[in-house]
Design a protein around this motif. Structure first.
Motif, PDB file in Angstrom:
ATOM      1  N   SER A 241       0.810  -1.251  -0.124  1.00 51.99           N
ATOM      2  CA  SER A 241       0.061  -0.038  -0.007  1.00 51.99           C
ATOM      3  C   SER A 241       0.915   1.258   0.340  1.00 51.99           C
ATOM      4  CB  SER A 241      -0.948  -0.028   1.108  1.00 51.99           C
ATOM      5  OG  SER A 241      -1.775   1.196   1.136  1.00 51.99           O
TER       6      SER A 241
ATOM      7  N   ARG B 204       0.930   5.568   1.892  1.00 50.12           N
ATOM      8  CA  ARG B 204       0.519   6.554   2.681  1.00 50.12           C
ATOM      9  C   ARG B 204       1.309   7.810   2.580  1.00 50.12           C
ATOM     10  NH1 ARG B 204      -1.168   5.635   8.931  1.00 50.12           N
ATOM     11  NH2 ARG B 204      -2.927   4.776   7.846  1.00 50.12           N
TER      12      ARG B 204
ATOM     13  N   THR C 121       4.095   1.115   1.665  1.00 50.94           N
ATOM     14  CA  THR C 121       4.030   0.524   2.905  1.00 50.94           C
ATOM     15  C   THR C 121       3.267  -1.002   2.725  1.00 50.94           C
ATOM     16  OG1 THR C 121       1.919   1.317   2.733  1.00 50.94           O
ATOM     17  CG2 THR C 121       3.330   2.606   4.090  1.00 50.94           C
TER      18      THR C 121
ATOM     19  N   GLN D 142      -6.541  -0.718   5.671  1.00 50.06           N
ATOM     20  CA  GLN D 142      -5.507  -0.056   6.078  1.00 50.06           C
ATOM     21  C   GLN D 142      -4.482   0.384   4.937  1.00 50.06           C
ATOM     22  OE1 GLN D 142      -7.014   0.429   9.782  1.00 50.06           O
ATOM     23  NE2 GLN D 142      -4.808   0.882   9.875  1.00 50.06           N
ATOM     24  N   GLN D 143      -3.762   1.479   5.222  1.00 47.28           N
ATOM     25  CA  GLN D 143      -2.640   1.965   4.497  1.00 47.28           C
ATOM     26  C   GLN D 143      -1.274   1.590   5.131  1.00 47.28           C
ATOM     27  OE1 GLN D 143      -3.385   6.208   3.840  1.00 47.28           O
ATOM     28  NE2 GLN D 143      -4.640   5.829   2.006  1.00 47.28           N
TER      29      GLN D 143
END
Ligand code: C2O
Ligand code: CU
Length: 711
Positions: free
Chosen positions: A84, A86, A96, A102-103
């Motif tokens: 991911s 962020r 990430t 979620q990030q």
């Protein structure tokens, strides 16, 4: 001397290191402002926060709102680990790892004691991972340690009954030699366990409202905004993240609030306090509630440890602010994060200063506020030294070749396990005569700390624990009972929770076995670990050499260090090929050279030896000259032996049968392995085996590196 790697085995080469250093995200203005921040936050009161202007912290950056990870409840969970990104910095995107939506980091799993749960973990990364449930008392097969590999693109499920007491636990990857990397990318998540005893207490319990999960860590960023995780060079981040948020602020109601604090730094510890030095109350340690709230003004929290505290904000004015701080300045040498300076490998902008961890803005009271601390929380009966029927001692030693080892043996996946009898209560003493502190963690059990050589067990660690601080020049003894789960073939781990130390070898394993299993010998064999991934180069070589399959692949032409082409397809068409993957700077690969030369010499044309060196053509030629290696070498600057291969040491050996099939592979070299290799080559080529020639080689494959064990 602090941990400069003595052996280049675990680093990725000088040129790479140099390039990284130059691109590190460092500016002198950031240094200055951060130090200013440290000084300011001690002297400025809550009035320093202007109400209208965008909130700005003392470092000059705007505060960002704390993210509360999504909470999942139930008994069947899916965790999707994926790549991911962020934005930690305005306008910057950082790559990430995260679970689910979620990030960074993952959702919080809320489990109830007594439930049978199933957690399905899907690995959507392009590398292997594992999912370890830190602190949970569950069968070894469900533990998610280094042995329960989840290959890229596949899934794994852990099923267990929740036996632990109510407290704060967490999950994270535990791949040997990759834990630091995957943690740095952000893989991890909270586990909150609830039980009837805790549920009956008048404690703050509204997740994200008055009961706040807080995971703290720090990162060093490259100039291109990406995380840096170069083993020992990145033991300390430069910028603190709270739940993955830089310069975090949170609004908390003016009442008692509960903070569940987890340290997931690589090495740094926190000496936690509030800005106004107010008293807060410890209510739970790693593995459960303590007997009564423990009033504290300061509390140490090392990496892997958790503490639940409650703090009274009922007398704080709505609109006022207070910082949670790490008082990390002026600790005695050996405190992780106390080293002076800002540069690598031991410095950081956050070292040896007091820095803010979380900016708390006090908001309106909730409808049902908790306004006092309960007098009694639990009635624990902790194990004492008298309960223990067996003692073990582990020395943190370091060794030439690896600075991180227990009793001179750096961990490998072939390490022999300690054997613990099911039901036994044992006292383990961790002796740290090294120059630096460590954070010791054991799987399967919760223990009680019974003594410290330096004096008293600290107030904040009198409770159920699975992780403890071992300061330099100190020994610590804890007592644990190993019950419920036995499995002579699957180990649990114990290790330093500083992930660079763990990856570097400060880890060991133990099995819990029944008396019958111990008597039969089932529990004393080394755990067989067959998971292995071939280096991409080997795969490419094999693809193009896949004569067996009848596919006509393009010839894969390599150039050796002299620039001469090697047609691998032709090379392995009719005779065995030995590939030796060589770590350029490690003494044990130099020592291996004569044996490899012997194989080439003795088998003459019946077999080919190719050395693949992790360096440039020039470096490969120099290695060949210095070692007198009498076989062809191929440069491969991208080769990372330890990480790619699960190799213990600096060489990794692969025997390819005529036709291009991998016959066998060894994560190192030793006398018996060379003899076996010799026998196999002889069988494949019709030549005579020359096992005598390897009598002088190191005796064990486990250590591979002759520097690993001093006899
Ligand atoms: Cu938090 Cu062995 O792990
Ligand atoms: Cu350590």
């Amino acid at each position: 001397m602090k941990f400069a790697f003595l052996c280049a085995c675990l680093s990725s080469g000088p040129s790479h290191f140099f390039a990284s250093l130059r691109s590190l995200r460092e500016t002198s203005s950031r240094v200055a402002s951060l130090h200013a921040a440290a000084a300011l936050c001690l002297t400025l009161g809550t009035a320093a926060q202007a109400q209208k202007a965008p909130a700005v912290n003392a470092a000059g950056r705007p505060y960002q709102d704390l993210i509360i990870p999504e909470a999942l409840t139930g008994t069947n969970f899916d965790l999707d680990l994926h790549k991911s990104s962020r934005s930690f910095w305005k306008g910057a995107i950082t790559a990430t790892y995260a679970y689910n939506k979620q990030q960074f980091w993952g959702p919080t799993l809320i489990l109830n004691q007594g439930d049978n749960v199933k957690i399905n973990v899907h690995n959507r990364l392009d590398e292997e991972t594992t999912a370890h449930w830190h602190g949970l008392h569950i069968p070894a097969k469900a533990d998610g340690g280094p042995h329960q590999i989840i290959p890229a693109g596949s899934s794994w499920s852990a099923e267990f009954t929740v036996k632990n007491r109510a407290s704060t636990y967490w999950y994270h990857p535990h791949v040997h030699e990759k834990t630091q990397k995957q943690l740095t990318y952000g893989a991890g998540g909270f586990i909150i366990i609830r039980d009837p005893q805790e549920a009956a207490l008048p404690l703050p319990r509204s997740y994200g409202v008055d009961d706040i999960p807080l995971v703290f860590t720090s990162r060093r960023f490259y100039k291109n905004d990406q995380f840096s995780f170069e083993a020992d060079n990145d033991k300390y981040g430069d910028f603190l993240l709270a739940n993955g948020v830089l310069d975090a602020q949170v609004k908390l109601p003016a009442q008692f609030v509960r903070l569940r604090i987890l340290n997931t730094e690589t090495e740094r510890g926190y000496d936690i306090a509030f800005q106004d030095n107010r008293t807060f109350y410890l209510i739970a340690t790693d593995g459960g509630l303590v007997d009564k709230p423990v009033p504290l003004k300061r509390m140490m929290l090392m990496t892997g440890e958790r503490a639940e505290i409650i703090v009274d904000l009922s007398k704080d004015k709505v609109g006022s602010s207070i910082d949670l701080l790490a008082n990390n300045a002026n600790h005695p040498f050996g405190f992780p994060g106390g080293e002076p300076g800002t540069g690598r490998p031991n410095g950081s902008y956050l070292n040896n200063i007091t820095f803010p961890m979380l900016h708390i803005n006090v908001g309106e009271r909730t409808a049902h506020p908790v306004l006092s601390a309960p007098a009694v929380l639990a009635h624990n009966r902790y194990w004492t030294e008298k309960d223990a029927t067996k003692q073990r001692t582990f020395h943190i030693t370091g060794q030439p070749g690896s600075p991180f080892a227990f009793d001179n043996v750096a961990y490998s996946m072939h390490t022999k396990p300690e054997v613990v009898k099911l039901g036994d209560t044992e006292a383990w003493t961790i002796v740290n005569n090294q120059v630096f502190g460590h954070s010791f963690h054991i799987h399967d059990v919760q223990f009680s700390i019974v003594s410290r050589s330096s004096g008293a067990v600290q107030e904040w660690e009198k409770g159920w624990k699975d992780t403890l601080y071992v300061p330099r020049s100190e020994s610590v003894t804890f007592v644990a009972r190993f019950r419920d789960f036995s499995d002579p073939a699957t180990p649990y781990m114990y290790h330093c929770h500083m992930s660079n130390h763990e990856d570097g070898g400060l880890m060991g394993e133990f099995v819990v076995a029944t008396e019958a299993e111990i008597k039969s010998g089932a529990a004393v064999r080394a755990i067989e670990f067959r998971e292995r991934r071939e280096h991409t180069l080997t795969e490419a070589l094999l693809r193009t050499a896949s004569i067996e399959t009848g596919r006509s692949a393009a010839p894969f032409n390599l150039a050796d260090a002299d620039g001469k082409a090697i047609n691998f397809r032709l090379l392995c068409a009719s005779k065995p090929v030995v590939l030796f993957f060589i770590e350029l700077n490690c003494p044990c690969s130099r020592d291996a050279a004569p044996y490899l030369s012997t194989i080439q010499a003795e088998y003459g044309d019946a077999c080919s030896v190719i050395g693949i060196v992790n360096g440039s053509a020039e470096e490969a030629r120099a290695w060949q000259r210095q070692t007198g290696a009498k076989f062809r070498v191929v440069p491969d600057p991208e080769l990372k032996i330890i990480n790619t291969y699960h190799a213990e040491r600096s060489v990794y050996t692969t025997l390819i049968a005529p036709g291009g099939k991998i016959q066998t592979a060894y994560p190192g070299y030793s006398a018996s392995m060379l003899k076996e290799l010799s026998t196999r080559i002889a069988a494949l080529s019709g030549a005579k085996a020359i096992t005598d020639a390897f009598e002088t080689a190191p005796k064990t494959l486990t250590t591979g590196c002759p520097y690993a064990i001093k006899k």
